[in-house]
Design an enzyme around this catalytic site. Structure first.
Site, PDB file in Angstrom:
ATOM      1  N   TYR A 214       0.862  -1.179   0.000  1.00  0.00           N
ATOM      2  CA  TYR A 214       0.000   0.000   0.000  1.00  0.00           C
ATOM      3  C   TYR A 214       0.894   1.223   0.000  1.00  0.00           C
ATOM      4  CZ  TYR A 214      -3.520   3.384   1.649  1.00  0.00           C
ATOM      5  OH  TYR A 214      -4.354   4.469   1.796  1.00  0.00           O
TER       6      TYR A 214
ATOM      7  N   ASP B  58       9.382   3.043  -0.590  1.00  0.00           N
ATOM      8  CA  ASP B  58       8.329   3.702   0.176  1.00  0.00           C
ATOM      9  C   ASP B  58       8.586   3.398   1.660  1.00  0.00           C
ATOM     10  OD1 ASP B  58       4.664   3.625   0.236  1.00  0.00           O
ATOM     11  OD2 ASP B  58       6.166   4.662   1.461  1.00  0.00           O
TER      12      ASP B  58
ATOM     13  N   LYS C  48       4.790   9.552   8.606  1.00  0.00           N
ATOM     14  CA  LYS C  48       4.609   9.033   9.962  1.00  0.00           C
ATOM     15  C   LYS C  48       5.653   9.559  10.946  1.00  0.00           C
ATOM     16  CE  LYS C  48       2.263   5.053   7.995  1.00  0.00           C
ATOM     17  NZ  LYS C  48       0.869   4.992   8.470  1.00  0.00           N
TER      18      LYS C  48
END
Ligand code: KE4
Length: 457
Positions: free
Chosen positions: A161, A256, A284
């Protein structure tokens, strides 16, 4: 029982009513105005039954809901909270920044400082652009890769994802996998045609795509350690083989690291595995729980980004001073906390070996055998996942065999015992520096009972 019953505050059976009265009242109000009553799908508890808890505050490794119930937290806002909730240094930095104004739409010293810290910690990042979410970071990194190579296609991996950008909602993981919409409606066929899919840990599948689409592939984007199928680590030199394929074919390798960045090592998974990507996306941790993410990499590629180059990307709140204050406090604390990664590794190992011991206990083994059940674990540092499937977990095909129904029982059993897990089998648990042996031991006590329940006939 119909999923709607499980989620109806009034019809759900008691054991699904873990949400207290204030949470339930807020959900009823929210559902009238917000799709599903939540601002991000995985929060809705749809995959695990029952209703979501509305949270009010967090402190260290604990989170407290609006009904005053506290939990040991293994979600940590889905990864940002490496030092736990309401970290004093982060809060002080945010408070000080807020008192000087919330946003200027002009460059600030904090952005320069944060760029310097990122570049210092992640050597492959020679230039960096701050954005507001991981989705923005991956969308922008892909656009830069396409602009820099003049090619259109991208290879991603099933179950990974990379945010909700159109190009990535093809066989995606995380919430897309949880809700069975890995290929979301609304993504144009033309866009999907430029996204090529391979199986994670299968370098031959990647080479086959390169053979077929040789000069059309701009980039390969990969979670260097997958968090969005649950934790699935790279195996058999997978990342090094991706690096070699991209070098051979003139494509860019995008790591990523929105989830792995600064968490698995100061320099993220690329430091841990010794692979240098061309571009890296971060999020994050780098924002300390505020809306801040980043993408960066080779100077010759990043110099393509406007206004230095022709590839356009912009953002009203990019580099927001309050968010950069949180990010600077986080990265400064990472550098200053000498036992950060050893402690995360020790706590992760304690949790993982404790769960292994529970699985090996005779009555637990008998229970699993009686229902033909299985469980396995994966862990990389503070990334931990308990799968309700035998393993090994190498890719989406392996992970999708897991019993999401048993996971749902385990999740509810742990919640009833004060342990807050990510509400999906296809997510990773996060430990923080604020967790301690005491919390791990309490978690294992709860798991011993919740696992026994999860394997009931
Ligand atoms: P955001 O747009 O949610 O900030 O980041 C997207 C993203 C990109 N790349 C990776 C590797 C990610 O894990 C994410 C977001 N992670 C999910 C949790 N699996 C965020 C939680 C949610 O969707 O609510």
């Amino acid at each position: 029982m119909a999923n709607s019953d499980m989620n109806d505050p009034n019809r759900a059976p008691d054991h699904l009513r873990h949400a207290g009265p204030r949470s339930q009242a807020l959900l009823a109000r929210a559902k009238a105005m917000i799709p599903g009553g939540v601002n991000s799908p995985v929060r809705a508890f749809r995959a695990v039954g029952g209703n979501p808890l509305f949270m009010e505050r967090g402190s260290g490794c604990r989170i407290t809901d609006v009904d005053g119930r506290s939990y040991i937290d293994y979600v940590g806002s889905w990864g940002p909270l490496l030092f736990g909730h309401a970290d004093p240094e982060v809060i002080a930095a945010v408070r000080a920044a807020a008192e000087m104004g919330t946003s200027f739409g002009a460059p600030t010293a904090g952005e320069v400082e944060l760029a310097e810290r990122i570049i210092q910690l992640v050597p492959s990042v020679q230039k960096v652009r701050l954005v507001n979410s991981g989705t923005e970071a991956t969308m922008s990194a892909l656009r830069v890769a396409r602009g820099a190579t003049g090619r259109d296609k991208v290879i991603k991996f099933e179950g990974c994802y990379h945010g909700h950008g159109d190009a990535f909602l093809i066989k995606a993981g995380s919430g897309a996998a949880t809700f069975g919409v890995p290929d979301s409606p609304g993504v144009p066929a033309g866009t999907a045609a430029d996204t090529l899919i391979a199986s994670y840990n299968d370098p031959d599948a990647v080479d086959a795509l390169f053979d077929r689409y040789a000069q059309e592939i701009a980039a390969v984007i990969v979670e260097p350690v997958v968090g969005n199928m649950g934790c699935v680590p790279p195996q058999n030199d997978f990342l090094r083989k991706l690096r070699a394929s991209c070098d051979r074919e003139g494509a860019l390798l995008i790591f990523d690291e929105v989830m792995t960045g600064f968490r698995l090592a100061q320099g993220g998974a690329q430091e841990l595995y010794g692979i240098t990507p061309d571009l890296t996306t971060m999020g994050k941790v780098v924002g300390g729980g505020l809306p801040l993410a980043a993408y960066g990499g080779r100077a010759d590629v990043m110099s393509q980004v406007a206004p230095e180059g022709p590839v356009y990307q912009a953002g009203t709140l990019s580099g927001n001073p309050i968010a950069t204050a949180a990010g600077n406090a986080m990265l400064a604390k990472i550098v200053a906390t000498r036992d950060l990664y050893p402690k995360l590794e020790r706590l992760g190992r304690r949790l993982s070996s404790g769960l292994d011991e529970i699985a090996r206990e005779p009555k637990m083994a008998e229970r699993m055998q009686a229902v033909n059940g299985a469980m396995s674990q994966t862990r990389v540092g503070s990334f931990v996942t308990l799968f309700f499937g035998a393993g090994p977990m190498r890719n989406w095909d392996d992970v999708k065999q897991c019993s999401t129904e048993r996971f749902g029982r385990y999740f509810r059993g742990m919640l009833a015992r004060g342990i807050y897990l990510a509400p999906s089998q296809f997510e990773t648990g996060f430990l923080s520096y604020a967790h301690s042996d005491a919390e791990i031991d309490l978690t294992l006590e709860a798991a011993r009972e919740a696992l026994f329940e999860a394997f009931e006939v």
